[in-house]
Design a protein around this motif. Sequence first.
Motif, PDB file in Angstrom:
ATOM      1  N   ILE A   2       0.731  -1.428   0.018  1.00  0.00           N
ATOM      2  CA  ILE A   2       0.101   0.167  -0.167  1.00  0.00           C
ATOM      3  C   ILE A   2       0.791   1.342  -0.216  1.00  0.00           C
ATOM      4  CG2 ILE A   2      -1.672   1.453   1.272  1.00  0.00           C
ATOM      5  CD1 ILE A   2      -3.220  -1.310   2.135  1.00  0.00           C
ATOM      6  N   PRO A   3       1.782   1.480   0.649  1.00  0.00           N
ATOM      7  CA  PRO A   3       2.697   2.538   0.791  1.00  0.00           C
ATOM      8  C   PRO A   3       3.216   2.814  -0.506  1.00  0.00           C
ATOM      9  CG  PRO A   3       3.110   1.236   2.671  1.00  0.00           C
ATOM     10  CD  PRO A   3       2.137   0.635   1.936  1.00  0.00           C
ATOM     11  N   PHE A   4       3.490   2.001  -1.478  1.00  0.00           N
ATOM     12  CA  PHE A   4       4.184   2.073  -2.823  1.00  0.00           C
ATOM     13  C   PHE A   4       3.315   2.740  -3.822  1.00  0.00           C
ATOM     14  CE2 PHE A   4       6.950  -1.473  -0.726  1.00  0.00           C
ATOM     15  CZ  PHE A   4       8.252  -0.531  -1.010  1.00  0.00           C
ATOM     16  N   LEU A   5       1.795   2.480  -3.324  1.00  0.00           N
ATOM     17  CA  LEU A   5       0.693   2.923  -3.978  1.00  0.00           C
ATOM     18  C   LEU A   5       0.736   4.440  -4.171  1.00  0.00           C
ATOM     19  CD1 LEU A   5      -2.199   1.078  -3.114  1.00  0.00           C
ATOM     20  CD2 LEU A   5      -0.824   0.769  -5.141  1.00  0.00           C
ATOM     21  N   LEU A   6       1.275   5.098  -3.156  1.00  0.00           N
ATOM     22  CA  LEU A   6       1.596   6.419  -2.973  1.00  0.00           C
ATOM     23  C   LEU A   6       3.077   7.049  -3.283  1.00  0.00           C
ATOM     24  CD1 LEU A   6      -0.031   7.610   0.379  1.00  0.00           C
ATOM     25  CD2 LEU A   6      -0.730   8.198  -2.093  1.00  0.00           C
ATOM     26  N   GLY A   7       4.118   6.056  -2.901  1.00  0.00           N
ATOM     27  CA  GLY A   7       5.468   6.327  -3.221  1.00  0.00           C
ATOM     28  C   GLY A   7       5.554   6.326  -4.565  1.00  0.00           C
ATOM     29  N   GLY A   8       4.901   5.598  -5.499  1.00  0.00           N
ATOM     30  CA  GLY A   8       4.909   5.595  -6.930  1.00  0.00           C
ATOM     31  C   GLY A   8       6.347   4.439  -7.162  1.00  0.00           C
ATOM     32  N   ALA A   9       6.391   4.237  -8.649  1.00  0.00           N
ATOM     33  CA  ALA A   9       7.538   3.380  -8.886  1.00  0.00           C
ATOM     34  C   ALA A   9       8.545   4.467  -9.432  1.00  0.00           C
ATOM     35  CB  ALA A   9       7.000   2.439 -10.000  1.00  0.00           C
ATOM     36  N   VAL A  10       9.742   4.808  -8.792  1.00  0.00           N
ATOM     37  CA  VAL A  10      10.513   5.702  -9.444  1.00  0.00           C
ATOM     38  C   VAL A  10      11.094   5.322 -10.763  1.00  0.00           C
ATOM     39  CG1 VAL A  10      12.894   6.716  -8.749  1.00  0.00           C
ATOM     40  CG2 VAL A  10      11.012   6.169  -6.852  1.00  0.00           C
ATOM     41  N   ILE A  11      11.777   4.285 -10.859  1.00  0.00           N
ATOM     42  CA  ILE A  11      12.449   3.664 -12.265  1.00  0.00           C
ATOM     43  C   ILE A  11      11.265   3.824 -13.315  1.00  0.00           C
ATOM     44  CG2 ILE A  11      13.676   2.273 -13.355  1.00  0.00           C
ATOM     45  CD1 ILE A  11      14.787   1.323 -10.696  1.00  0.00           C
ATOM     46  N   THR A  12      10.319   3.143 -13.115  1.00  0.00           N
ATOM     47  CA  THR A  12       9.565   3.061 -14.217  1.00  0.00           C
ATOM     48  C   THR A  12       8.731   4.284 -14.489  1.00  0.00           C
ATOM     49  OG1 THR A  12       8.752   0.758 -13.404  1.00  0.00           O
ATOM     50  CG2 THR A  12       7.344   1.942 -14.898  1.00  0.00           C
TER      51      THR A  12
END
Length: 316
Positions: free
Chosen positions: A249-259
């Motif tokens: 869930i936190p990555f849903l906000l943090g986003g995918a930096v490389i992609t």
Amino acid sequence: MIPYIIRRLLIAIPVLFGVMVVNFIIINMAPGNPVDMYVDPNSSPELLEMRKEQLGLNDPLYIQFFHWLGNLAQGNLGYSFSTYEPVSKMIFERLGPTFELMGLALLVGLIIALPIGILSAVKQYSKLDYLATGTSFFGISIPHFFLGLGLIYIFAVQLQVLPAGGMSTLGSEDNFLDKVQHLILPVIVLAVGISGQYVRYVRASLLEVLGQDYLRTARAKGLKEFVVTNKHALKNALIPIITIIGMEIPFLLGGAVITEQIFQWPGMGQLTIQSIMSRDYPTLMALNLLTAFMVLFANLLTDIVYSFVDPRIKYK
């Protein structure tokens, strides 16, 4: 349940404060100075000192922290050093694109992983199991930048059927079909990694449950294998899966930096990279605070979902 939630929220307050202190110290210990990024290096020392004074960088570190904390208590996340925009406005503008990309990628990844993981567990040591396991390792191992650039070369450069990046076509009116076309490639890149990871988790969790005595009893009663697997076994096997999803869930906000960088997707991941490169301290602090809050919220939400999936789990 309510007293448990209140206790967790009270515990989260000192944890968040500790995270803020550590983040503030680490960010300000980074080499370089924000003024160096925005002022001509040939400027006079007086001009550099004046600019540092305007940004509050000459104050002791603890004074800067409490000044930031005071603004935070008033709902003010500060202003960006690079764009001079309110940080809250910058983050709010990036949340929508990140939710679209990451949410859709997680959904697609789960839709692919759940049935494959179930079949792999039910058909253990079969050719299908080996194929699913091998494919999942491929999905986990392949770097996002390599897969992303490969898909851009094939579908955007050679075939020219999909856009190479961005959120919409420049100069055209926003429409649903255009946005879907821009979403396809980054979603594929993220979903490949997510599905590869979850296939293994679903398979391992379900295999652990399939050997339980209560499932043998269910089979002895004459229940069909489909019902035994998907109704009784899968429900109990979901507990570890829910934990992993909660961590995502936190990555849903943090986003995918490389992609997001590869496909120039205007989300939180791209904002993080831009803030790091420009030494934008207020934006970095806000992003770290938001991530810490989402981690604590995701852990609490995961614990609550446990009680709905498994009635044996009770919180007081």
